[in-house]
Design an enzyme around this catalytic site. Structure first.
Site, PDB file in Angstrom:
ATOM      1  N   TYR A 123       0.818  -1.176   0.058  1.00  0.00           N
ATOM      2  CA  TYR A 123       0.191   0.118  -0.047  1.00  0.00           C
ATOM      3  C   TYR A 123       0.705   1.362   0.070  1.00  0.00           C
ATOM      4  O   TYR A 123       0.686   1.959  -0.765  1.00  0.00           O
ATOM      5  CB  TYR A 123      -0.797  -0.150   1.248  1.00  0.00           C
ATOM      6  CG  TYR A 123      -1.447   1.093   1.501  1.00  0.00           C
ATOM      7  CD1 TYR A 123      -2.812   1.553   0.631  1.00  0.00           C
ATOM      8  CD2 TYR A 123      -1.374   2.134   2.500  1.00  0.00           C
ATOM      9  CE1 TYR A 123      -3.428   2.670   0.701  1.00  0.00           C
ATOM     10  CE2 TYR A 123      -2.220   3.247   2.654  1.00  0.00           C
ATOM     11  CZ  TYR A 123      -2.962   3.598   1.944  1.00  0.00           C
ATOM     12  OH  TYR A 123      -3.747   4.704   2.022  1.00  0.00           O
ATOM     13  N   ASN A 142      -3.370   9.234   8.783  1.00  0.00           N
ATOM     14  CA  ASN A 142      -4.390   8.755   9.623  1.00  0.00           C
ATOM     15  C   ASN A 142      -5.620   9.597   9.800  1.00  0.00           C
ATOM     16  O   ASN A 142      -5.957   9.981  10.866  1.00  0.00           O
ATOM     17  CB  ASN A 142      -3.943   8.391  10.920  1.00  0.00           C
ATOM     18  CG  ASN A 142      -3.194   6.769  10.648  1.00  0.00           C
ATOM     19  OD1 ASN A 142      -2.077   7.191  10.199  1.00  0.00           O
ATOM     20  ND2 ASN A 142      -3.642   5.914  11.165  1.00  0.00           N
TER      21      ASN A 142
HETATM   22  C1  UD2 Z   1      -2.077   4.034   7.164  1.00  0.00           C
HETATM   23  C2  UD2 Z   1      -1.582   5.239   7.139  1.00  0.00           C
HETATM   24  C3  UD2 Z   1      -2.351   6.197   6.891  1.00  0.00           C
HETATM   25  C4  UD2 Z   1      -3.551   6.160   5.771  1.00  0.00           C
HETATM   26  C5  UD2 Z   1      -4.360   4.658   6.082  1.00  0.00           C
HETATM   27  C6  UD2 Z   1      -5.238   3.971   5.032  1.00  0.00           C
HETATM   28  C7  UD2 Z   1       0.608   5.056   8.471  1.00  0.00           C
HETATM   29  C8  UD2 Z   1       1.371   5.783   9.432  1.00  0.00           C
HETATM   30  N1  UD2 Z   1      -0.749   5.716   8.109  1.00  0.00           N
HETATM   31  O1  UD2 Z   1      -2.754   3.879   8.397  1.00  0.00           O
HETATM   32  O2  UD2 Z   1      -1.950   7.612   6.592  1.00  0.00           O
HETATM   33  O3  UD2 Z   1      -2.784   5.932   4.607  1.00  0.00           O
HETATM   34  O4  UD2 Z   1      -3.031   3.639   6.215  1.00  0.00           O
HETATM   35  O5  UD2 Z   1      -5.637   2.980   5.366  1.00  0.00           O
HETATM   36  O6  UD2 Z   1       1.122   4.236   7.539  1.00  0.00           O
HETATM   37  N2  UD2 Z   1      -5.277  -1.529  14.966  1.00  0.00           N
HETATM   38  C9  UD2 Z   1      -5.424  -2.154  16.113  1.00  0.00           C
HETATM   39  N3  UD2 Z   1      -6.504  -2.605  16.065  1.00  0.00           N
HETATM   40  C10 UD2 Z   1      -7.632  -2.555  14.996  1.00  0.00           C
HETATM   41  C11 UD2 Z   1      -7.082  -2.061  13.818  1.00  0.00           C
HETATM   42  C12 UD2 Z   1      -6.008  -1.358  13.715  1.00  0.00           C
HETATM   43  O7  UD2 Z   1      -4.702  -2.136  17.145  1.00  0.00           O
HETATM   44  O8  UD2 Z   1      -8.664  -3.281  15.066  1.00  0.00           O
HETATM   45  C13 UD2 Z   1      -3.905  -0.786  14.736  1.00  0.00           C
HETATM   46  C14 UD2 Z   1      -2.965  -1.096  13.642  1.00  0.00           C
HETATM   47  O9  UD2 Z   1      -2.241  -1.995  13.847  1.00  0.00           O
HETATM   48  C15 UD2 Z   1      -2.159   0.378  13.313  1.00  0.00           C
HETATM   49  C16 UD2 Z   1      -3.089   1.373  14.026  1.00  0.00           C
HETATM   50  O10 UD2 Z   1      -4.170   0.647  14.710  1.00  0.00           O
HETATM   51  O11 UD2 Z   1      -0.896   0.188  14.227  1.00  0.00           O
HETATM   52  C17 UD2 Z   1      -3.665   2.332  12.973  1.00  0.00           C
HETATM   53  O12 UD2 Z   1      -4.016   1.251  11.936  1.00  0.00           O
HETATM   54  P1  UD2 Z   1      -5.199   1.753  10.757  1.00  0.00           P
HETATM   55  O13 UD2 Z   1      -5.453   0.715   9.753  1.00  0.00           O
HETATM   56  O14 UD2 Z   1      -6.262   2.456  11.295  1.00  0.00           O
HETATM   57  O15 UD2 Z   1      -4.111   2.812  10.102  1.00  0.00           O
HETATM   58  P2  UD2 Z   1      -2.578   2.814   9.611  1.00  0.00           P
HETATM   59  O16 UD2 Z   1      -1.863   3.331  10.434  1.00  0.00           O
HETATM   60  O17 UD2 Z   1      -2.246   1.448   8.854  1.00  0.00           O
END
Ligand code: UD2
Length: 311
Positions: A144, A173
């Site tokens: 991604y 985010n």
């Molecule tokens: C990434 C990008 C963000 C955006 C997004 C789109 C980074 C830092 N950010 O977000 O800018 O492009 O992708 O999808 O790369 N988590 C839990 N429990 C859950 C779901 C998620 O603990 O049920 C954690 C996950 O492991 C992560 C954080 O929450 O550490 C955020 O996860 P996310 O999927 O909301 O977003 P992220 O950071 O991958």
């Protein structure tokens, strides 16, 4: 009259941008969406004021027809999610890279004045220094992240080689109203909102001390509008964040406090491809786009929670 096209306009961020464009009231709004992750319901009360075309950005001819006559294209259509890109790399590649190429190519051929592209903070990966500045070398950690970064590179090259004005915004985010909590790939804040309302404990992947720069969707929509008209920014990339960082544990704590409940989180294995810390440096976006986010995390979470409660 200006014609705006929003790709992915039936999605979570796109539908907020559509409302911001309608509120601005200076043009016609056309939405192109394949309704894969977006939904017509996200546009419910504004449906009669927009032209919604069911188009998949992987289909060049359909995209070319849909952007014809547009002045500004906001390209938000994408398959988001780091884990989804690990589970389905081909699908996310086709939409995020090939689809973006189609949107840029069609826009250049239709002589669109400007394309605003939605990049992702994931492009930075794990950096040694925080906050993350646009001049840092990208270190993508997931398909991604590579895909969204490739879109930025294409946007920049469409400007330098084909004269198309492009501006890339690296979204950090984004959370807020209409973020869909129902998929295994849903953004964590929407998952937290649903857990809170249903009085369940969410599962946090890892120790919960990973940090994010949580950015309220209305601030992102406001920045997109500025990027559509500002001078001197064509071909460039800017952070679209809030400028702060806050851990997952802290967000869950804050939500429990706001709701007046105690629901200790469960903890699971860390997620593959996850970035540890994320925070935007907002100097360039403040200077060149005069953008200042209006919502603190607590204010944004309160507004978002009120919306989920009302559903
Ligand atoms: C990434 C990008 C963000 C955006 C997004 C789109 C980074 C830092 N950010 O977000 O800018 O492009 O992708 O999808 O790369 N988590 C839990 N429990 C859950 C779901 C998620 O603990 O049920 C954690 C996950 O492991 C992560 C954080 O929450 O550490 C955020 O996860 P996310 O999927 O909301 O977003 P992220 O950071 O991958």
């Amino acid at each position: 009259m200006t014609t705006y096209v929003v790709t992915g306009g039936a999605g979570f961020i796109g539908s907020c941008l559509v409302r911001a464009l309608l509120a601005q009231g200076d043009g016609a709004v056309r939405v192109i969406d394949n309704l894969l992750t977006g939904s017509e319901k996200n546009l419910e009360e504004v449906r009669s004021r927009i032209d919604l075309q069911r188009v998949d950005i992987r289909d060049y001819d359909a995209v070319a027809g849909a952007v014809r006559g547009a002045d500004v294209v906001f390209h938000l259509a994408a398959i988001p999610s780091v884990p989804r890109s690990i589970d389905s790399p081909a699908l996310s590649h086709e939409v995020n890279i090939d689809g973006t190429f189609n949107v840029l190519r069609a826009s250049a051929e239709s002589k669109v004045r400007r394309v605003v592209y939605s990049g992702s903070s994931s492009a930075y990966g794990d950096t040694e220094v925080l906050p993350k500045v646009e001049t840092m070398a990208p270190r993508p950690k997931s398909p991604y992240a590579v895909q969204k970064l490739t879109g930025e590179y294409y946007a920049s090259v469409f400007h330098s080689c084909f004269g198309l004005e492009t501006v890339s915004l690296r979204f950090f985010n984004v959370y807020g109203e209409r973020q869909d909590p129902s998929s295994p790939y849903s953004g964590v804040i929407s998952v937290f909102m649903r857990a809170l309302i249903e009085r369940r404990s969410p599962t946090i992947f890892g120790d919960g001390e990973q940090t994010r720069d949580w950015t309220y969707v209305e601030d992102v929509a406001a920045l997109c509008l500025k990027a559509a008209s500002a001078g001197g920014v064509a071909g460039k990339m800017y952070n679209a964040g809030n400028g702060e960082r806050c851990s997952l544990n802290r967000v869950w704590e804050l939500l429990q406090k706001i709701e007046g409940v105690s629901l200790p989180a469960k903890y699971g294995a860390p997620r593959e491809g996850d970035v540890r810390d994320s925070q935007a440096d907002c100097t360039a976006v403040r200077r060149d786009l005069r953008h200042q986010p209006q919502y603190t995390v607590e204010q944004g979470l309160r507004r978002t929670l009120a919306w989920y409660r009302a559903q």
